[in-house]
Design a protein around this motif. Structure first.
Motif, PDB file in Angstrom:
ATOM      1  N   GLU A  47      13.542 -99.901 -46.916  1.00  0.00           N
ATOM      2  CA  GLU A  47      13.897 -98.649 -45.925  1.00  0.00           C
ATOM      3  C   GLU A  47      12.349 -98.159 -45.494  1.00  0.00           C
ATOM      4  OE1 GLU A  47      18.070 -96.959 -47.354  1.00  0.00           O
ATOM      5  OE2 GLU A  47      16.245 -96.784 -48.745  1.00  0.00           O
ATOM      6  N   ASP A  48      11.502 -98.057 -46.591  1.00  0.00           N
ATOM      7  CA  ASP A  48      10.149 -97.555 -46.113  1.00  0.00           C
ATOM      8  C   ASP A  48       9.533 -98.471 -44.792  1.00  0.00           C
ATOM      9  OD1 ASP A  48       9.473 -95.251 -47.384  1.00  0.00           O
ATOM     10  OD2 ASP A  48       9.325 -96.595 -49.419  1.00  0.00           O
ATOM     11  N   PRO A  82      21.056 -87.565 -53.830  1.00  0.00           N
ATOM     12  CA  PRO A  82      19.954 -87.597 -53.860  1.00  0.00           C
ATOM     13  C   PRO A  82      19.449 -89.113 -53.543  1.00  0.00           C
ATOM     14  CG  PRO A  82      20.562 -86.712 -55.690  1.00  0.00           C
ATOM     15  CD  PRO A  82      21.856 -87.204 -55.480  1.00  0.00           C
ATOM     16  N   SER A  83      20.195 -89.994 -53.637  1.00  0.00           N
ATOM     17  CA  SER A  83      19.661 -91.501 -53.329  1.00  0.00           C
ATOM     18  C   SER A  83      19.854 -91.207 -51.774  1.00  0.00           C
ATOM     19  CB  SER A  83      20.607 -92.609 -53.848  1.00  0.00           C
ATOM     20  OG  SER A  83      21.741 -92.748 -53.127  1.00  0.00           O
ATOM     21  N   VAL A  84      20.658 -90.787 -51.127  1.00  0.00           N
ATOM     22  CA  VAL A  84      20.796 -90.681 -49.672  1.00  0.00           C
ATOM     23  C   VAL A  84      19.709 -90.141 -49.109  1.00  0.00           C
ATOM     24  CG1 VAL A  84      22.274 -90.070 -47.788  1.00  0.00           C
ATOM     25  CG2 VAL A  84      23.405 -90.952 -49.705  1.00  0.00           C
ATOM     26  N   GLU A  85      19.330 -88.738 -49.788  1.00  0.00           N
ATOM     27  CA  GLU A  85      18.214 -88.145 -49.243  1.00  0.00           C
ATOM     28  C   GLU A  85      16.837 -88.896 -49.397  1.00  0.00           C
ATOM     29  OE1 GLU A  85      16.326 -85.145 -47.515  1.00  0.00           O
ATOM     30  OE2 GLU A  85      18.453 -85.069 -48.352  1.00  0.00           O
ATOM     31  N   ALA A  86      16.794 -89.543 -50.376  1.00  0.00           N
ATOM     32  CA  ALA A  86      15.493 -90.699 -50.342  1.00  0.00           C
ATOM     33  C   ALA A  86      15.438 -91.631 -49.213  1.00  0.00           C
ATOM     34  CB  ALA A  86      15.544 -91.243 -51.934  1.00  0.00           C
ATOM     35  N   SER A  87      16.707 -91.984 -49.128  1.00  0.00           N
ATOM     36  CA  SER A  87      16.958 -93.149 -47.920  1.00  0.00           C
ATOM     37  C   SER A  87      16.294 -92.461 -46.603  1.00  0.00           C
ATOM     38  CB  SER A  87      18.309 -93.733 -47.880  1.00  0.00           C
ATOM     39  OG  SER A  87      18.603 -94.641 -49.104  1.00  0.00           O
ATOM     40  N   ASP A  94      16.462 -87.287 -40.090  1.00  0.00           N
ATOM     41  CA  ASP A  94      17.165 -86.450 -40.806  1.00  0.00           C
ATOM     42  C   ASP A  94      18.610 -86.923 -41.101  1.00  0.00           C
ATOM     43  OD1 ASP A  94      15.067 -84.643 -40.229  1.00  0.00           O
ATOM     44  OD2 ASP A  94      15.811 -84.059 -38.311  1.00  0.00           O
ATOM     45  N   GLN A  95      19.111 -87.725 -40.156  1.00  0.00           N
ATOM     46  CA  GLN A  95      20.418 -88.357 -40.656  1.00  0.00           C
ATOM     47  C   GLN A  95      20.285 -89.924 -40.101  1.00  0.00           C
ATOM     48  OE1 GLN A  95      23.041 -87.005 -36.740  1.00  0.00           O
ATOM     49  NE2 GLN A  95      23.730 -86.345 -38.831  1.00  0.00           N
ATOM     50  N   VAL A  96      21.113 -90.609 -40.746  1.00  0.00           N
ATOM     51  CA  VAL A  96      21.338 -92.044 -40.585  1.00  0.00           C
ATOM     52  C   VAL A  96      22.638 -92.021 -39.446  1.00  0.00           C
ATOM     53  CG1 VAL A  96      20.268 -93.188 -42.216  1.00  0.00           C
ATOM     54  CG2 VAL A  96      22.764 -92.743 -42.441  1.00  0.00           C
ATOM     55  N   ASP A  97      22.759 -93.090 -38.781  1.00  0.00           N
ATOM     56  CA  ASP A  97      23.987 -93.007 -37.737  1.00  0.00           C
ATOM     57  C   ASP A  97      25.230 -93.721 -38.444  1.00  0.00           C
ATOM     58  OD1 ASP A  97      22.725 -92.773 -34.960  1.00  0.00           O
ATOM     59  OD2 ASP A  97      21.463 -93.975 -35.914  1.00  0.00           O
ATOM     60  N   VAL A  98      24.868 -94.656 -39.652  1.00  0.00           N
ATOM     61  CA  VAL A  98      26.118 -95.194 -40.144  1.00  0.00           C
ATOM     62  C   VAL A  98      25.608 -95.416 -41.749  1.00  0.00           C
ATOM     63  CG1 VAL A  98      27.845 -97.029 -40.410  1.00  0.00           C
ATOM     64  CG2 VAL A  98      26.598 -96.466 -38.153  1.00  0.00           C
TER      65      VAL A  98
END
Length: 272
Positions: A47-48, A82-87, A94-98
């Motif tokens: 992801e990084d 927290p894992s989604v925040e890390a992603s 700020d947000q993913v699309d899916v």
């Protein structure tokens, strides 16, 4: 319109198993070819690099469709959000699309993970939610559990595997399918029919397979590190397979060649 069915997003660039400079170079080539949808996952460990490459691309955020997936190790109230925040931090958005659940819960009870997915949506961490590797029964259960529409069930989908049960479940539940392993990790090239059909359209075997998937109403995820293949995988919108050729390819479903099963992924469900 479902975001993954928007014209540009029907063809997504998958990032597994790429990392580092190899991934960055591939994403640059994909951007140049026209890709604007990109698929990653916590499990991929990239992801990084995906976020950095997309940020460096110069493409406006609203022109991109970014999908990531929550790994099963994070399917708890303690770790999920927290894992989604890390992603999001890794992807520099700020947000993913899916946002997808990468796998069904190994407990076979998907209610908790679907409720946590809904929380991520409610908190604005994603624009849309969906699932991956769900069976037909799980799709039906998910519709009953989720308050928000599920925009996709990402599954192994190619001409060598009969997914008619999932197609029927997709119609029944309203959860669209999208494909991974779209060319069966090269297995399709062992069958002459795809190249033979391709010659009639001036297209390659891979392009015929990808076009077949699209004409089945299923968006595609493809991955390559070669710029010429990346371009070719994207260049599948300028021809239409005839009904006869579609039927010939449909018949290849009888091969029943599955890549992802419990031998490869021990916690995979008993697929349809």
């Amino acid at each position: 319109m479902n975001i993954i069915f928007e014209k540009t997003f029907q063809r997504a660039f998958g990032t597994y198993p790429l990392k580092g400079n190899t991934l960055s170079d591939a994403i640059r080539a994909a951007i140049a070819a026209g890709y604007r949808a990109f698929d990653t996952a916590q499990m991929y460990g990239n992801e990084d690099a995906t976020g950095a490459a997309l940020a460096d691309s110069g493409i406006a955020r609203d022109e991109l469709c970014i999908t990531t997936k929550v790994g099963i190790e994070n399917f708890t109230a303690e770790f999920f959000l927290p894992s989604v925040e890390a992603s999001l931090n890794a992807l520099r958005v700020d947000q993913v699309d899916v946002l997808l659940l990468h796998w069904p819960d190994p407990s076979v009870d998907n209610r908790k993970s679907l409720e946590l997915l809904q929380q991520a949506l409610d908190r604005g961490m994603t624009r849309n939610i969906g699932v991956s590797n769900y069976t037909a029964r799980m799709m039906r259960d998910a519709v009953a559990i989720s308050d928000a529409p599920l925009v996709v069930n990402q599954v192994e989908f190619h001409p060598l595997l009969d997914q008619s049960t999932l197609i029927a479940a997709s119609i029944e539940t309203g959860i669209p399918l999208s494909s991974y392993c779209s060319v069966a990790r090269g297995e399709v090239f062992r069958h002459d029919i795809f190249a033979e059909i391709g010659r009639g359209y001036g297209k390659s075997a891979a392009q015929v397979v990808l076009r077949w998937i699209l004409q089945k109403g299923v968006p595609i995820n493809t991955m390559s590190t070669k710029p010429e293949n990346i371009r070719a995988n994207f260049d599948v919108m300028d021809f239409t397979l005839s009904a006869i050729d579609m039927a010939r390819i449909d018949a290849m479903n009888a091969t029943n060649y599955r890549i992802v099963d419990r031998k490869l992924v021990p916690y995979a469900p008993a697929f349809d």
